[in-house]
Design a protein around this motif. Structure first.
Motif, PDB file in Angstrom:
ATOM      1  N   THR A 162       0.825  -1.225   0.000  1.00  0.00           N
ATOM      2  CA  THR A 162       0.000   0.000   0.000  1.00  0.00           C
ATOM      3  C   THR A 162       0.860   1.277   0.000  1.00  0.00           C
ATOM      4  OG1 THR A 162      -0.141  -0.121   2.407  1.00  0.00           O
ATOM      5  CG2 THR A 162      -1.961  -1.114   1.166  1.00  0.00           C
ATOM      6  N   TRP A 164       1.400   5.770   0.643  1.00  0.00           N
ATOM      7  CA  TRP A 164       1.397   6.642   1.832  1.00  0.00           C
ATOM      8  C   TRP A 164       0.291   7.687   1.842  1.00  0.00           C
ATOM      9  CZ3 TRP A 164       1.803  11.297  -0.402  1.00  0.00           C
ATOM     10  CH2 TRP A 164       2.620  11.463  -1.518  1.00  0.00           C
ATOM     11  N   ILE A 170      -7.055   3.141   2.343  1.00  0.00           N
ATOM     12  CA  ILE A 170      -6.747   2.225   1.224  1.00  0.00           C
ATOM     13  C   ILE A 170      -6.624   0.794   1.737  1.00  0.00           C
ATOM     14  CG2 ILE A 170      -4.867   1.593  -0.382  1.00  0.00           C
ATOM     15  CD1 ILE A 170      -4.787   4.503  -1.214  1.00  0.00           C
ATOM     16  N   LYS A 188       2.477  -5.064   3.373  1.00  0.00           N
ATOM     17  CA  LYS A 188       3.612  -4.141   3.486  1.00  0.00           C
ATOM     18  C   LYS A 188       3.125  -2.717   3.229  1.00  0.00           C
ATOM     19  CE  LYS A 188       6.500  -1.932   1.221  1.00  0.00           C
ATOM     20  NZ  LYS A 188       6.815  -0.803   2.072  1.00  0.00           N
ATOM     21  N   GLU A 191       6.767   2.683   3.772  1.00  0.00           N
ATOM     22  CA  GLU A 191       7.749   2.896   4.844  1.00  0.00           C
ATOM     23  C   GLU A 191       7.574   4.258   5.518  1.00  0.00           C
ATOM     24  OE1 GLU A 191       8.098   2.177   1.665  1.00  0.00           O
ATOM     25  OE2 GLU A 191      10.136   2.532   0.951  1.00  0.00           O
ATOM     26  N   GLY A 225       9.009  -5.057  -0.430  1.00  0.00           N
ATOM     27  CA  GLY A 225       7.975  -5.102  -1.477  1.00  0.00           C
ATOM     28  C   GLY A 225       8.407  -5.978  -2.643  1.00  0.00           C
ATOM     29  N   GLN A 226       9.658  -5.799  -3.038  1.00  0.00           N
ATOM     30  CA  GLN A 226      10.192  -6.556  -4.175  1.00  0.00           C
ATOM     31  C   GLN A 226      10.154  -8.060  -3.882  1.00  0.00           C
ATOM     32  OE1 GLN A 226      11.389  -5.080  -7.035  1.00  0.00           O
ATOM     33  NE2 GLN A 226      12.136  -6.949  -8.014  1.00  0.00           N
ATOM     34  N   PHE A 239      -1.292  -4.519  -5.416  1.00  0.00           N
ATOM     35  CA  PHE A 239      -0.382  -3.386  -5.265  1.00  0.00           C
ATOM     36  C   PHE A 239      -1.127  -2.083  -5.522  1.00  0.00           C
ATOM     37  CE2 PHE A 239       2.184  -0.126  -7.298  1.00  0.00           C
ATOM     38  CZ  PHE A 239       3.233   0.023  -6.405  1.00  0.00           C
ATOM     39  N   GLY A 241      -0.114   1.961  -5.792  1.00  0.00           N
ATOM     40  CA  GLY A 241       0.997   2.911  -5.768  1.00  0.00           C
ATOM     41  C   GLY A 241       1.176   3.515  -7.144  1.00  0.00           C
ATOM     42  N   SER A 242       2.387   3.936  -7.417  1.00  0.00           N
ATOM     43  CA  SER A 242       2.641   4.629  -8.683  1.00  0.00           C
ATOM     44  C   SER A 242       2.655   3.652  -9.858  1.00  0.00           C
ATOM     45  CB  SER A 242       3.975   5.355  -8.601  1.00  0.00           C
ATOM     46  OG  SER A 242       5.000   4.407  -8.360  1.00  0.00           O
ATOM     47  N   LEU A 264      -3.232   2.075  -9.720  1.00  0.00           N
ATOM     48  CA  LEU A 264      -2.077   2.953  -9.972  1.00  0.00           C
ATOM     49  C   LEU A 264      -2.469   4.424 -10.102  1.00  0.00           C
ATOM     50  CD1 LEU A 264      -0.446   0.459 -12.479  1.00  0.00           C
ATOM     51  CD2 LEU A 264      -0.076   0.609 -10.016  1.00  0.00           C
ATOM     52  N   GLY A 265      -1.689   5.160 -10.839  1.00  0.00           N
ATOM     53  CA  GLY A 265      -1.864   6.606 -10.889  1.00  0.00           C
ATOM     54  C   GLY A 265      -3.010   7.061 -11.787  1.00  0.00           C
ATOM     55  N   CYS A 297      -5.053   9.858  -5.773  1.00  0.00           N
ATOM     56  CA  CYS A 297      -4.997   9.239  -7.117  1.00  0.00           C
ATOM     57  C   CYS A 297      -6.172   9.677  -7.986  1.00  0.00           C
ATOM     58  CB  CYS A 297      -4.942   7.729  -6.985  1.00  0.00           C
ATOM     59  SG  CYS A 297      -6.296   7.056  -6.024  1.00  0.00           S
ATOM     60  N   GLU A 395       1.254  12.616 -13.918  1.00  0.00           N
ATOM     61  CA  GLU A 395       0.612  12.734 -12.604  1.00  0.00           C
ATOM     62  C   GLU A 395       1.533  13.519 -11.683  1.00  0.00           C
ATOM     63  OE1 GLU A 395       0.531   9.357  -9.869  1.00  0.00           O
ATOM     64  OE2 GLU A 395      -1.603   9.712  -9.564  1.00  0.00           O
ATOM     65  N   PHE A 397       0.590  14.697  -8.505  1.00  0.00           N
ATOM     66  CA  PHE A 397       0.331  14.240  -7.139  1.00  0.00           C
ATOM     67  C   PHE A 397       0.557  15.372  -6.138  1.00  0.00           C
ATOM     68  CE2 PHE A 397       0.312  10.541  -4.077  1.00  0.00           C
ATOM     69  CZ  PHE A 397      -0.864  10.026  -4.572  1.00  0.00           C
TER      70      PHE A 397
HETATM   71  P1  NAD Z   1       5.005   4.073  -4.697  1.00  0.00           P
HETATM   72  O1  NAD Z   1       4.737   3.361  -5.971  1.00  0.00           O
HETATM   73  O2  NAD Z   1       6.271   4.813  -4.545  1.00  0.00           O
HETATM   74  O3  NAD Z   1       4.966   3.037  -3.466  1.00  0.00           O
HETATM   75  C1  NAD Z   1       3.847   2.226  -3.204  1.00  0.00           C
HETATM   76  C2  NAD Z   1       4.282   1.041  -2.353  1.00  0.00           C
HETATM   77  O4  NAD Z   1       5.167   0.234  -3.108  1.00  0.00           O
HETATM   78  C3  NAD Z   1       5.029   1.415  -1.082  1.00  0.00           C
HETATM   79  O5  NAD Z   1       4.623   0.558  -0.037  1.00  0.00           O
HETATM   80  C4  NAD Z   1       6.471   1.152  -1.467  1.00  0.00           C
HETATM   81  O6  NAD Z   1       7.282   0.838  -0.352  1.00  0.00           O
HETATM   82  C5  NAD Z   1       6.319  -0.064  -2.360  1.00  0.00           C
HETATM   83  N1  NAD Z   1       7.437  -0.308  -3.279  1.00  0.00           N
HETATM   84  C6  NAD Z   1       8.418   0.537  -3.683  1.00  0.00           C
HETATM   85  N2  NAD Z   1       9.270  -0.095  -4.518  1.00  0.00           N
HETATM   86  C7  NAD Z   1       8.794  -1.354  -4.677  1.00  0.00           C
HETATM   87  C8  NAD Z   1       9.225  -2.474  -5.445  1.00  0.00           C
HETATM   88  N3  NAD Z   1      10.309  -2.438  -6.210  1.00  0.00           N
HETATM   89  N4  NAD Z   1       8.487  -3.608  -5.381  1.00  0.00           N
HETATM   90  C9  NAD Z   1       7.381  -3.670  -4.620  1.00  0.00           C
HETATM   91  N5  NAD Z   1       6.935  -2.644  -3.861  1.00  0.00           N
HETATM   92  C10 NAD Z   1       7.638  -1.500  -3.892  1.00  0.00           C
HETATM   93  O7  NAD Z   1       3.725   4.978  -4.471  1.00  0.00           O
HETATM   94  P2  NAD Z   1       3.505   6.062  -3.346  1.00  0.00           P
HETATM   95  O8  NAD Z   1       4.434   7.191  -3.655  1.00  0.00           O
HETATM   96  O9  NAD Z   1       3.530   5.435  -1.998  1.00  0.00           O
HETATM   97  O10 NAD Z   1       1.984   6.502  -3.643  1.00  0.00           O
HETATM   98  C11 NAD Z   1       1.660   7.410  -4.622  1.00  0.00           C
HETATM   99  C12 NAD Z   1       1.166   6.725  -5.882  1.00  0.00           C
HETATM  100  O11 NAD Z   1       0.121   5.804  -5.580  1.00  0.00           O
HETATM  101  C13 NAD Z   1       0.555   7.686  -6.885  1.00  0.00           C
HETATM  102  O12 NAD Z   1       0.989   7.374  -8.182  1.00  0.00           O
HETATM  103  C14 NAD Z   1      -0.948   7.428  -6.767  1.00  0.00           C
HETATM  104  O13 NAD Z   1      -1.689   7.768  -7.907  1.00  0.00           O
HETATM  105  C15 NAD Z   1      -0.975   5.978  -6.480  1.00  0.00           C
HETATM  106  N6  NAD Z   1      -2.233   5.598  -5.826  1.00  0.00           N
HETATM  107  C16 NAD Z   1      -3.173   4.917  -6.534  1.00  0.00           C
HETATM  108  C17 NAD Z   1      -4.384   4.584  -5.942  1.00  0.00           C
HETATM  109  C18 NAD Z   1      -5.467   3.844  -6.680  1.00  0.00           C
HETATM  110  O14 NAD Z   1      -6.389   3.352  -6.049  1.00  0.00           O
HETATM  111  N7  NAD Z   1      -5.387   3.751  -7.999  1.00  0.00           N
HETATM  112  C19 NAD Z   1      -4.620   4.955  -4.628  1.00  0.00           C
HETATM  113  C20 NAD Z   1      -3.628   5.658  -3.944  1.00  0.00           C
HETATM  114  C21 NAD Z   1      -2.433   5.970  -4.543  1.00  0.00           C
END
Ligand code: NAD
Length: 500
Positions: A162, A164, A170, A188, A191, A225-226, A239, A241-242, A264-265, A297, A395, A397
């Motif tokens: 998830t 931040w 979420i 996870k 951080e 995460g990896q 997942f 995130g971005s 995602l974004g 997002c 994006e 953000f």
């Molecule tokens: P991020 O992609 O940097 O990180 C998201 C998660 O992935 C964190 O827990 C991070 O530690 C983990 N991560 C980082 N590297 C990784 C890897 N190599 N393998 C697996 N996991 C890894 O995103 P962020 O900066 O925390 O959040 C912002 C982004 O999330 C924006 O792009 C936003 O649009 C997106 N988002 C999407 C939604 C949705 O529902 N579509 C909701 C909220 C946020």
């Protein structure tokens, strides 16, 4: 800048957290810790172990054992719903503690955090109902000798990663649905904001969740995460995130062909037609760009407006923006708090510079607000933005609105869809035909008509195109975490292939 004194005080000491593996609090193999500073006050608020790949392995072993042992996975939907409902009750009971932790770690206003925590409790309650409603299908039309059944089974061990921006909310849009399906989980959180996920682990234990069903790990995404994405004994990764990191997780999940859910974004259009209620639209546009300091997002960051109303709508937006209360998130009246991370603030300010360089007209904001502490950014509005400019394509953000005028319906739709993203869109028109035609043509997983960022867990959320794969919440949110099995039942004798 909102500088009223606060009724909430900052912690004297940071809260020390441990990870939660197999029903135990532990530092696992961590030799280092991560200290989280409040982005609004620059004080240490939380300390977590920096987990390793080895800790992922321990958590997966626990989740696998709990899954195969079957108390959770093969128990009744009713028994799962009892635990989810009890968790919702405990979330409500601990809502102030959760809200404060969320505000300390994210910088979002305390009133907003409280709202998100209470809304999250409601989602846990909704998912409890889904645990009992989950069902398959039957085919009674296959002739006298055959009955067809379709059953749903939990997919297995799920890795849940998830971001931040809405750490607790979420989580609530995913975890109770995963649990409702009967899966076990390795979570996870980001951080930067792991606190409320760890507090929740304790509440789940109190609610009677068996050991190993939910495990929470902390540490860097590139390590923990990896490893989750690569792990051969994880059956599915969810997942959020971005898009950039989502692409990495998709590649890593290929090893054992995991099922994958990606949220995602977005670069979400707010499409305002000439007949729209401009006052209502202006208020929602300001909310949509300022909510969570734009770190959302589904933020409506691309305003597409009919040329005939562009000037009047812009004037209304600028006037409303002057009234937005930005400042200390511990102040109950604050509407916009701090940017969550230094790197994110620099990224936002970098995009503002880029917008200027590319020839867009900055009408207001776009700078860091001068304050002793905290990373506050004055919301920015850019006019004269073309669909090709970086600020209209990527994006950001953050609280940055781009304004692009259109001349007719087809042009509006073409600009709205001219993006690799497809997460959300808002449409503003008093005419039902215009709104519904636009709703049909826009390629996005969520569409709002004459409103924005509204709704509860009943409807699914997710993205088209590079905004994601799969859906969360609603009936779809539980089904996502199941495998479908088709069963053909022969009634009576099977016709023989070889005649005796
Ligand atoms: P991020 O992609 O940097 O990180 C998201 C998660 O992935 C964190 O827990 C991070 O530690 C983990 N991560 C980082 N590297 C990784 C890897 N190599 N393998 C697996 N996991 C890894 O995103 P962020 O900066 O925390 O959040 C912002 C982004 O999330 C924006 O792009 C936003 O649009 C997106 N988002 C999407 C939604 C949705 O529902 N579509 C909701 C909220 C946020």
């Amino acid at each position: 800048m909102n500088n009223n004194s606060s009724i909430h005080s900052l912690p004297e000491q940071p809260r020390i957290f441990e990870m939660f593996i197999d029903g135990q609090w532990t530092r696992g193999s961590a030799t280092k810790s991560v200290t989280r500073y409040s982005p609004s006050h620059n004080l240490p608020v939380s300390v977590y172990p920096s987990g390793s790949a080895e800790d992922v392995d321990s958590a997966v072993t626990a989740a696998r054992r709990a899954f195969e042992q079957g108390t959770w996975a093969r128990g009744t939907g009713e028994s799962r719903s009892v635990v989810l409902l009890k968790t919702a009750e405990l979330i409500r009971k601990h809502s102030e503690e959760l809200a404060l932790c969320e505000t300390f770690e994210t910088g979002k206003p305390i009133a907003q955090s409280r709202g998100e925590v209470l809304a999250a409790a409601g989602i846990w309650e909704y998912a409890a109902g889904q645990a009992r409603a989950l069902h398959g299908d039957a085919f009674n039309n296959l002739g006298e000798d055959m009955l067809g059944l379709v059953t749903r089974e939990p997919v297995g061990v799920v890795g849940l990663i998830t971001p931040w921006n809405f750490p607790f909310f979420i989580l609530a849009e995913r975890l109770p649905f995963i649990l409702a399906s009967g899966c076990t989980v390795v979570v996870k959180p980001s951080e930067l904001t792991s606190g409320t996920t760890l507090i929740l682990a304790g509440l789940l234990q109190q609610a009677g969740l068996p050991a190993g069903v939910v495990n929470v790990l902390t540490g860097p995404g590139s390590v923990v995460g990896q490893r989750i994405c690569e792990h051969a004994d994880i059956d599915m990764v969810s997942f959020t995130g971005s898009t950039e990191v989502g692409r990495l997780t998709l590649a890593a999940a290929g090893g054992n062909m995991k099922k994958i859910g990606l949220e995602l974004g977005g670069k979400n259009p707010q499409v305002v037609f000439a007949d729209a209620d401009l006052d209502a639209a202006a208020d929602a546009i300001v909310f949509g760009i300022c909510f969570n300091a734009g770190q959302c997002c589904v933020s409506g960051s691309r305003l597409l407006v009919h040329r005939s109303v562009e000037q009047s709508l812009t004037a209304k937006i600028l006037k409303l923006l002057e009234q937005v209360k930005i400042g200390d998130p511990l102040d109950e009246s604050t509407q916009v708090g701090s940017i969550t991370e230094q790197r994110q603030m620099e990224r936002i300010l970098g995009y503002v510079d880029q917008g200027r360089r590319e020839g867009a007209e900055l009408l207001t904001g776009g700078h860091r607000i001068d304050s002793a502490q905290g990373m506050y950014v004055q919301p920015a509005v850019f006019a004269q933005v073309t669909a090709q400019m970086t600020i209209a394509r990527e994006e950001i953000f953050g609280p940055v609105l781009t304004i692009t005028a259109f001349d007719d319906f087809d042009q509006a739709m073409s600009i709205a869809n001219d993006t690799p993203f497809g997460l959300a869109a808002s449409i503003w028109s008093r005419d039902l035909n215009t709104s519904l035609r636009a709703m049909r043509q826009i390629k996005a997983g969520r569409v709002w008509v004459n409103t924005t960022i509204a709704g509860g867990p009943e409807l699914p959320s997710g993205g088209f195109k590079q905004s994601g794969i799969g859906r969360e919440t609603g009936r779809y949110g539980v089904e996502e975490y199941t495998e479908v099995k088709s069963v053909h039942l022969q009634l009576g004798d099977r016709p023989r292939w070889i005649q005796a």
